[in-house]
Design a protein around this motif. Structure first.
Motif, PDB file in Angstrom:
ATOM      1  N   MET A 219      58.114  36.615  50.708  1.00 52.13           N
ATOM      2  CA  MET A 219      57.681  35.884  49.326  1.00 52.13           C
ATOM      3  C   MET A 219      57.941  34.346  49.478  1.00 52.13           C
ATOM      4  O   MET A 219      56.878  33.630  48.937  1.00 52.13           O
ATOM      5  N   PHE A 220      58.667  33.901  50.191  1.00 53.47           N
ATOM      6  CA  PHE A 220      58.824  32.563  50.409  1.00 53.47           C
ATOM      7  C   PHE A 220      57.722  31.923  51.300  1.00 53.47           C
ATOM      8  O   PHE A 220      57.158  30.934  50.971  1.00 53.47           O
ATOM      9  N   PHE A 221      57.156  32.552  52.148  1.00 51.78           N
ATOM     10  CA  PHE A 221      56.044  32.307  53.016  1.00 51.78           C
ATOM     11  C   PHE A 221      54.983  31.982  52.066  1.00 51.78           C
ATOM     12  O   PHE A 221      54.177  30.928  52.257  1.00 51.78           O
ATOM     13  N   ALA A 222      54.740  32.796  50.824  1.00 57.42           N
ATOM     14  CA  ALA A 222      53.659  32.420  50.228  1.00 57.42           C
ATOM     15  C   ALA A 222      53.728  31.094  49.457  1.00 57.42           C
ATOM     16  O   ALA A 222      52.624  30.599  49.391  1.00 57.42           O
ATOM     17  N   THR A 223      55.063  30.884  48.766  1.00 53.01           N
ATOM     18  CA  THR A 223      55.069  29.601  48.359  1.00 53.01           C
ATOM     19  C   THR A 223      54.900  28.378  49.415  1.00 53.01           C
ATOM     20  O   THR A 223      54.460  27.189  48.973  1.00 53.01           O
ATOM     21  N   ALA A 224      55.224  28.563  50.533  1.00 52.19           N
ATOM     22  CA  ALA A 224      55.102  27.554  51.795  1.00 52.19           C
ATOM     23  C   ALA A 224      53.801  27.215  51.856  1.00 52.19           C
ATOM     24  O   ALA A 224      53.320  26.262  52.234  1.00 52.19           O
ATOM     25  N   THR A 225      52.891  28.315  51.954  1.00 52.65           N
ATOM     26  CA  THR A 225      51.490  28.137  52.038  1.00 52.65           C
ATOM     27  C   THR A 225      50.912  27.155  50.995  1.00 52.65           C
ATOM     28  O   THR A 225      50.121  26.340  51.660  1.00 52.65           O
ATOM     29  N   ALA A 226      51.182  27.291  49.922  1.00 54.76           N
ATOM     30  CA  ALA A 226      50.673  26.477  48.798  1.00 54.76           C
ATOM     31  C   ALA A 226      51.239  25.190  49.067  1.00 54.76           C
ATOM     32  O   ALA A 226      50.380  23.918  48.991  1.00 54.76           O
ATOM     33  N   THR A 227      52.399  24.749  49.323  1.00 50.82           N
ATOM     34  CA  THR A 227      52.937  23.564  49.711  1.00 50.82           C
ATOM     35  C   THR A 227      52.182  22.765  51.038  1.00 50.82           C
ATOM     36  O   THR A 227      51.933  21.580  50.825  1.00 50.82           O
ATOM     37  N   GLY A 228      51.858  23.650  51.918  1.00 48.67           N
ATOM     38  CA  GLY A 228      50.854  23.235  53.021  1.00 48.67           C
ATOM     39  C   GLY A 228      49.687  22.432  52.652  1.00 48.67           C
ATOM     40  O   GLY A 228      49.370  21.459  52.936  1.00 48.67           O
ATOM     41  N   VAL A 229      49.264  23.182  51.601  1.00 49.36           N
ATOM     42  CA  VAL A 229      47.770  22.713  50.968  1.00 49.36           C
ATOM     43  C   VAL A 229      47.990  21.534  50.304  1.00 49.36           C
ATOM     44  O   VAL A 229      47.384  20.326  50.290  1.00 49.36           O
ATOM     45  N   VAL A 230      49.156  21.327  49.301  1.00 46.22           N
ATOM     46  CA  VAL A 230      49.432  20.332  48.697  1.00 46.22           C
ATOM     47  C   VAL A 230      49.690  19.017  49.477  1.00 46.22           C
ATOM     48  O   VAL A 230      49.002  18.077  49.294  1.00 46.22           O
ATOM     49  N   VAL A 231      50.513  18.930  50.293  1.00 41.64           N
ATOM     50  CA  VAL A 231      51.068  17.886  51.270  1.00 41.64           C
ATOM     51  C   VAL A 231      50.026  17.373  52.122  1.00 41.64           C
ATOM     52  O   VAL A 231      49.776  16.177  52.721  1.00 41.64           O
ATOM     53  N   THR A 232      49.004  18.294  52.385  1.00 43.01           N
ATOM     54  CA  THR A 232      48.057  17.849  53.395  1.00 43.01           C
ATOM     55  C   THR A 232      46.884  17.516  52.687  1.00 43.01           C
ATOM     56  O   THR A 232      46.195  16.390  53.078  1.00 43.01           O
ATOM     57  N   PHE A 233      46.378  18.034  51.507  1.00 41.01           N
ATOM     58  CA  PHE A 233      44.899  17.716  51.285  1.00 41.01           C
ATOM     59  C   PHE A 233      45.100  16.956  49.636  1.00 41.01           C
ATOM     60  O   PHE A 233      43.940  16.431  49.459  1.00 41.01           O
ATOM     61  N   LEU A 234      46.124  16.883  49.064  1.00 44.69           N
ATOM     62  CA  LEU A 234      46.235  16.213  47.979  1.00 44.69           C
ATOM     63  C   LEU A 234      45.773  14.566  47.997  1.00 44.69           C
ATOM     64  O   LEU A 234      44.955  14.430  47.176  1.00 44.69           O
ATOM     65  N   PRO A 235      45.960  13.869  49.026  1.00 42.91           N
ATOM     66  CA  PRO A 235      45.808  12.678  49.080  1.00 42.91           C
ATOM     67  C   PRO A 235      44.232  12.671  49.219  1.00 42.91           C
ATOM     68  O   PRO A 235      43.221  11.495  48.731  1.00 42.91           O
ATOM     69  N   LEU A 236      43.424  13.671  50.190  1.00 43.98           N
ATOM     70  CA  LEU A 236      42.114  13.518  50.171  1.00 43.98           C
ATOM     71  C   LEU A 236      41.398  14.011  48.830  1.00 43.98           C
ATOM     72  O   LEU A 236      40.459  13.827  48.552  1.00 43.98           O
ATOM     73  N   ALA A 237      42.091  15.142  48.290  1.00 38.92           N
ATOM     74  CA  ALA A 237      41.286  15.758  46.773  1.00 38.92           C
ATOM     75  C   ALA A 237      41.241  14.494  45.983  1.00 38.92           C
ATOM     76  O   ALA A 237      40.273  14.532  45.030  1.00 38.92           O
ATOM     77  N   VAL A 238      42.174  13.554  45.756  1.00 35.19           N
ATOM     78  CA  VAL A 238      42.009  12.573  44.592  1.00 35.19           C
ATOM     79  C   VAL A 238      41.764  11.166  45.428  1.00 35.19           C
ATOM     80  O   VAL A 238      41.792   9.979  45.002  1.00 35.19           O
ATOM     81  N   ALA A 239      40.951  11.398  46.569  1.00 31.53           N
ATOM     82  CA  ALA A 239      40.535  10.127  47.421  1.00 31.53           C
ATOM     83  C   ALA A 239      39.649   9.096  46.464  1.00 31.53           C
ATOM     84  O   ALA A 239      39.818   8.038  46.740  1.00 31.53           O
ATOM     85  N   ASP A 240      38.798   9.682  45.579  1.00 33.83           N
ATOM     86  CA  ASP A 240      38.043   8.678  44.775  1.00 33.83           C
ATOM     87  C   ASP A 240      38.778   8.076  43.786  1.00 33.83           C
ATOM     88  O   ASP A 240      38.297   7.128  43.092  1.00 33.83           O
ATOM     89  N   ALA A 241      40.122   8.460  43.521  1.00 29.76           N
ATOM     90  CA  ALA A 241      40.982   7.762  42.449  1.00 29.76           C
ATOM     91  C   ALA A 241      41.830   6.864  43.329  1.00 29.76           C
ATOM     92  O   ALA A 241      41.419   6.454  44.297  1.00 29.76           O
ATOM     93  N   SER A 242      42.714   6.099  42.393  1.00 31.82           N
ATOM     94  CA  SER A 242      43.537   5.448  43.016  1.00 31.82           C
ATOM     95  C   SER A 242      44.495   5.711  44.203  1.00 31.82           C
ATOM     96  O   SER A 242      45.024   7.026  43.973  1.00 31.82           O
ATOM     97  N   GLY A 243      44.804   5.037  45.107  1.00 32.46           N
ATOM     98  CA  GLY A 243      45.631   5.671  46.028  1.00 32.46           C
ATOM     99  C   GLY A 243      46.910   5.940  45.629  1.00 32.46           C
ATOM    100  O   GLY A 243      47.918   6.781  46.206  1.00 32.46           O
ATOM    101  N   ASP A 244      47.377   5.115  44.546  1.00 31.75           N
ATOM    102  CA  ASP A 244      48.822   5.313  43.914  1.00 31.75           C
ATOM    103  C   ASP A 244      48.996   6.538  43.241  1.00 31.75           C
ATOM    104  O   ASP A 244      49.879   7.232  43.298  1.00 31.75           O
ATOM    105  N   LEU A 245      47.922   7.278  42.668  1.00 34.16           N
ATOM    106  CA  LEU A 245      47.882   8.559  42.153  1.00 34.16           C
ATOM    107  C   LEU A 245      48.209   9.412  42.968  1.00 34.16           C
ATOM    108  O   LEU A 245      48.859  10.334  42.480  1.00 34.16           O
ATOM    109  N   ALA A 246      47.587   9.575  44.203  1.00 35.59           N
ATOM    110  CA  ALA A 246      48.083  10.465  45.469  1.00 35.59           C
ATOM    111  C   ALA A 246      49.606  10.294  45.547  1.00 35.59           C
ATOM    112  O   ALA A 246      50.204  11.356  45.670  1.00 35.59           O
TER     113      ALA A 246
END
Length: 397
Positions: A219-246
């Protein structure tokens, strides 16, 4: 007449403080580079290359975590931990001279080995220094201390790279790892003090055959998978916005994780940790589904806050529950299994989402991640081995 109001055992000791400071430095080294290295690699390999760095880091981390309990039983906590901290920090300096994908991946592979030692051996050592009567409270405090580097270093690394370039981040990550090694030189080895013979420890494979340990970790593994997505790709997903937003989104996520781990530790000590696992999974999935609207700053911040809170609660609850189900001789196996779930989740999230997002885009990838997190509740509902009412389970025979 016997005294029925005996004082509670002391929680904070000098060895525990040194271990906490070393853990703080190790996680600072880890989080400074966790999002920055994928950014550094994106120019060489694009989104897939960014995901490969996180996947490479977690690949050797998971392999080394399975071996760390044996290393500790063979060489002791102190020597293994000092070597691991140096391995975690020093290789970051190699990135100063090369931006090629081969070098980046090699550094990630080596640092993963050091990170595994730092987390497994360091976690087991800290657990052995906590009095049993205050373990839940102690894990809550340790979770709070461990979460501070994520709050500071994760967004700070992105800010430093964006405003001053990558070299300062690499140097800071290396210094943090070496500092952790120096701090551990002053920590006595409890295995040697207890006269425990080398080579005696509960094996990880035996722990993996114990459903009472495996089910909370899944069960913990499932939540860690989502965290891996956030910390790796959030800056790229909001790349068109201000860098401070990421940076703000990562900060919100880290703060939510830290506060939730601390709160879950206090709550679990009073009411049992098992009742927090399902709410943690639900909150994590809801946060990922909110990130479908990543173009909206408010939805993005709400998603990172909710997902971080769910991950933090599940992290503390699963670890406390697993420690409650074994004797002290099994702490190393518990730390290894829990960290395998953590790091496998981060690696799968980073590498898998990179391939998925390249085909379907970030919003669809976030949506599918949320659905996959929810899927772990199906076996949980059909009998996950968790005690009803949030009570503590008896240790397995």
């Amino acid at each position: 007449m016997s005294d029925v109001t005996a004082p509670r055992p002391r929680l904070v000791t000098r060895p525990l403080v040194l271990v906490c400071l070393a853990n703080f430095c190790a996680l600072t080294s880890f989080y400074l580079l966790l999002t920055v290295v994928p950014m550094y690699a994106a120019a060489a390999g694009g989104g897939v290359g960014a995901g490969m760095t996180t996947g490479a880091l977690m690949l050797t981390t998971v392999v080394a975590e399975l071996c760390t309990p044996w290393l500790v039983s063979r060489y002791g906590y102190r020597r293994v931990l000092v070597a691991g901290m140096v391995t975690l920090g020093a290789p970051a300096l190699l990135l100063l001279g090369s931006s090629g994908m081969a070098t980046i991946l090699a550094v990630c592979l080596v640092r993963g080995f050091g990170f595994a030692i730092a987390m497994v051996a360091g976690g087991a050592l800290a657990a052995s220094l906590l009095p049993a009567e205050r373990r839940g409270e102690g894990l809550g405090v340790l979770g709070l201390v461990s979460g501070i580097p994520a709050v500071i270093a994760l967004p700070a690394g992105v800010w430093l790279a964006g405003n001053h370039g990558y070299p300062p981040v690499f140097v800071a990550g290396a210094l943090a790892g070496v500092t952790a090694a120096v701090l551990l030189l002053g920590v006595p080895d409890p295995r040697q003090e207890a006269g425990e013979p080398a080579g005696r420890s509960l094996g990880v494979l035996a722990g993996l055959r114990t459903p009472a340990l495996v089910r909370p970790s899944v069960m913990f593994f499932a939540t860690a998978t989502a965290t891996g997505v956030v910390v790796t790709f959030l800056p790229l997903a909001v790349a068109d916005a201000s860098g401070d937003l990421a940076t703000l989104g990562l900060l919100v996520h880290s703060v939510a994780v830290t506060l939730a781990r601390w709160w879950a530790g206090r709550h679990g000590d009073r009411h049992g940790a098992a009742g927090l696992l399902v709410p943690g999974v639900l909150a994590t999935a809801a946060g990922m589904l909110l990130l479908v609207m990543v173009d909206s700053p408010y939805a993005m911040l709400a998603g990172t806050a909710l997902g971080g809170a769910g991950f933090g609660a599940a992290a503390n609850a699963s670890l406390a529950l697993m420690y409650d189900r074994v004797a002290p001789s099994g702490y190393g196996a518990v730390a290894a299994i829990w960290n395998v779930a953590y790091d496998t989740g981060l690696g799968v999230g980073g590498a898998g989402f990179g391939v998925l997002a390249a085909r379907s885009g970030y919003p669809a990838g976030f949506a599918l991640t949320g659905v996959l997190v929810l899927a772990v509740l199906v076996p949980a509902r059909s009998g996950a081995g968790l005690p009803r009412g949030g009570g503590k389970a008896a240790p397995p025979a």
